[in-house]
Design an enzyme around this catalytic site. Structure first.
Site, PDB file in Angstrom:
ATOM      1  N   ASP A  95      36.958 -67.761 -52.264  1.00 51.25           N
ATOM      2  CA  ASP A  95      37.469 -66.396 -52.119  1.00 51.25           C
ATOM      3  C   ASP A  95      36.659 -65.540 -51.147  1.00 51.25           C
ATOM      4  OD1 ASP A  95      35.125 -66.064 -53.621  1.00 51.25           O
ATOM      5  OD2 ASP A  95      36.231 -65.931 -55.500  1.00 51.25           O
ATOM      6  N   GLU A 117      39.718 -74.501 -55.624  1.00 57.33           N
ATOM      7  CA  GLU A 117      39.321 -73.459 -56.574  1.00 57.33           C
ATOM      8  C   GLU A 117      40.363 -72.333 -56.579  1.00 57.33           C
ATOM      9  OE1 GLU A 117      34.946 -71.926 -57.700  1.00 57.33           O
ATOM     10  OE2 GLU A 117      35.885 -70.712 -56.153  1.00 57.33           O
ATOM     11  N   GLU A 131      36.413 -60.306 -53.274  1.00 56.70           N
ATOM     12  CA  GLU A 131      36.860 -61.657 -53.594  1.00 56.70           C
ATOM     13  C   GLU A 131      38.218 -61.708 -54.290  1.00 56.70           C
ATOM     14  OE1 GLU A 131      32.384 -61.875 -53.214  1.00 56.70           O
ATOM     15  OE2 GLU A 131      33.816 -60.490 -54.137  1.00 56.70           O
ATOM     16  N   HIS A 216      23.381 -60.402 -57.269  1.00 55.09           N
ATOM     17  CA  HIS A 216      23.519 -60.055 -55.844  1.00 55.09           C
ATOM     18  C   HIS A 216      24.919 -59.563 -55.472  1.00 55.09           C
ATOM     19  CE1 HIS A 216      24.910 -64.259 -56.122  1.00 55.09           C
ATOM     20  NE2 HIS A 216      25.804 -63.848 -55.246  1.00 55.09           N
ATOM     21  N   ARG A 218      28.317 -57.671 -54.588  1.00 56.29           N
ATOM     22  CA  ARG A 218      28.544 -56.412 -53.889  1.00 56.29           C
ATOM     23  C   ARG A 218      28.884 -55.271 -54.856  1.00 56.29           C
ATOM     24  NH1 ARG A 218      29.732 -55.835 -48.362  1.00 56.29           N
ATOM     25  NH2 ARG A 218      29.885 -58.087 -48.246  1.00 56.29           N
ATOM     26  N   HIS A 248      18.313 -62.388 -53.421  1.00 55.18           N
ATOM     27  CA  HIS A 248      19.224 -62.513 -52.277  1.00 55.18           C
ATOM     28  C   HIS A 248      18.664 -61.719 -51.098  1.00 55.18           C
ATOM     29  CE1 HIS A 248      22.992 -62.323 -49.965  1.00 55.18           C
ATOM     30  NE2 HIS A 248      23.436 -63.298 -50.741  1.00 55.18           N
TER      31      HIS A 248
END
Length: 380
Positions: A95, A117, A131, A216, A218, A248
């Site tokens: 994604d 996936e 995503e 990590h 967003r 990250h």
């Protein structure tokens, strides 16, 4: 049959690696690899680990670039490759910006697109961002949908995806995990655990226990990541745990984590780990706190309980099975749920014994079998 595999980040590379390896071993398939290098350093670690040499490397990673700039780079540089190679199929996983842009380019070129996936959903367009929308868009262009679980298949059916175009395969991340976990524990992990006085897995109930943290995403930038850090600081004050947090590289993660947790006793901050040491560190953990998607699938394979520091998850199978628990990003809730598992052996054991619903290590075989079957039918 000509199949082009496209990926750009470390998680994509891990999941595509077993597929790429098996494609190379299949005599009737020509199968070059294209990497966008949406992530560069972390991607290269996985390419080396799985001995994958890209045939095309777009090398698009730039500091602080926007999603629009990444997308523009992929549009500009991947399209000529599709025009030249003329694949029968393009494969991409998950994604990311790489996936959604690749799926559109395949559509523009009238090339069949296989989405690995497929079918993960939170049904909230902003969580995870971007995503959730990326994977929904990839679904609309895909010709074959490789769903990791029956739950993912049902999501696709509810969106009117034809049943005959969906194949439940398991997640290839378990294929990759099986391969990597059989390799020797890296020296850097042995030295780290010795320094922290972490007991061996057979003595996991001893006083010193390892908590592994990854955070990590967003949507957790800002106040949520600060809340997570404050929770870690509180948990470290127990004195009977060691918390290891590979950070990250994104400055939105680096800044608050270092500001709040640097030099805190019983907290070890590390640079991002290669996949091999990360897998072995995961194996040695008592408990994992994460907002990562991949770890939600991987840790249950080792019987490690996972507390998911997000408001939603596209992997509710793990919650239903009991391997995962959603705890959000409020400091108090994270501390309370972690403390419960550390202090309550029966609650802890219940999570460790839950079955992993995400695969049996044979996803790549099912994916390639489905591609060959579809190709044979179309050329009968």
């Amino acid at each position: 049959m000509k199949i082009l595999s496209v990926f750009g980040t470390r998680p994509e590379a891990v999941k595509m690696a077993p597929i790429v390896r098996l494609l190379k071993e299949t005599p009737s398939i020509e199968s070059p690899v294209c990497v966008t290098a949406q992530h560069r350093q972390m991607l290269d670690q996985v390419l080396e680990l799985f001995e994958i040499k890209p045939d095309y490397d777009l090398d698009l990673m730039r500091e602080n670039q926007s999603m629009a700039q990444i997308s523009a780079g992929i549009f500009t540089h991947l399209d000529p490759i599709l025009a030249e190679f003329k694949p029968d199929w393009v494969l991409a996983v998950g994604d990311t910006t790489t996936v959604v842009t690749t799926s559109l380019l395949a559509f523009y070129r009238r090339i069949k697109f296989g989405h690995v996936e497929a079918g993960l959903r939170t049904h909230n367009k902003w969580h995870p961002f971007p995503e959730e929308i990326n994977r929904r868009l990839a679904t609309t262009t895909a010709d074959l949908h490789f769903a990791p679980t029956e739950w993912s298949r049902q999501n696709l059916l509810h969106e009117n995806v034809p049943d005959e175009s969906i194949v439940v395969t398991g997640n290839p991340v378990i294929d990759a995990l099986t391969y990597v976990s059989k390799q020797d524990e890296p020296q850097e992990i042995k030295e780290l655990l010795s320094k922290l006085e972490i007991a061996s897995p057979s003595a996991r109930n001893d006083s010193k226990r390892l908590i592994l943290v990854t955070a990590h995403r967003r949507e957790n930038f800002g106040e949520p990541i600060e809340n997570i850090c404050h929770a870690i600081k509180q948990l470290a004050s127990r004195g009977d745990v060691e918390i290891v947090y590979p950070i990250h590289l994104n400055p939105n993660v680096q800044e608050p984590v270092n500001r709040i947790l640097k030099n805190v006793p019983h907290v070890t901050l590390l640079p991002p780990l290669d996949y091999l040491p990360m897998v072995h560190l995961m194996k040695r953990a008592t408990l994992i706190l994460t907002d990562s998607g991949g770890i939600q699938e991987e840790a249950p394979a080792f019987g490690i309980p996972v507390l998911v520091m997000r408001e939603t998850t596209e992997r509710p199978e793990g919650v239903e099975a009991g391997t995962l628990k959603l705890v959000g990003t409020e400091t108090g809730r994270i501390v309370d749920e972690t403390t419960r598992l550390l202090n309550n052996p029966s609650a802890y054991t219940e999570m460790t014994k839950a079955a992993n619903p995400f695969g049996d290590g044979h996803a790549a075989e099912r994916i390639i079998e489905a591609l060959l079957k579809t190709y044979r039918l179309s050329h009968a």
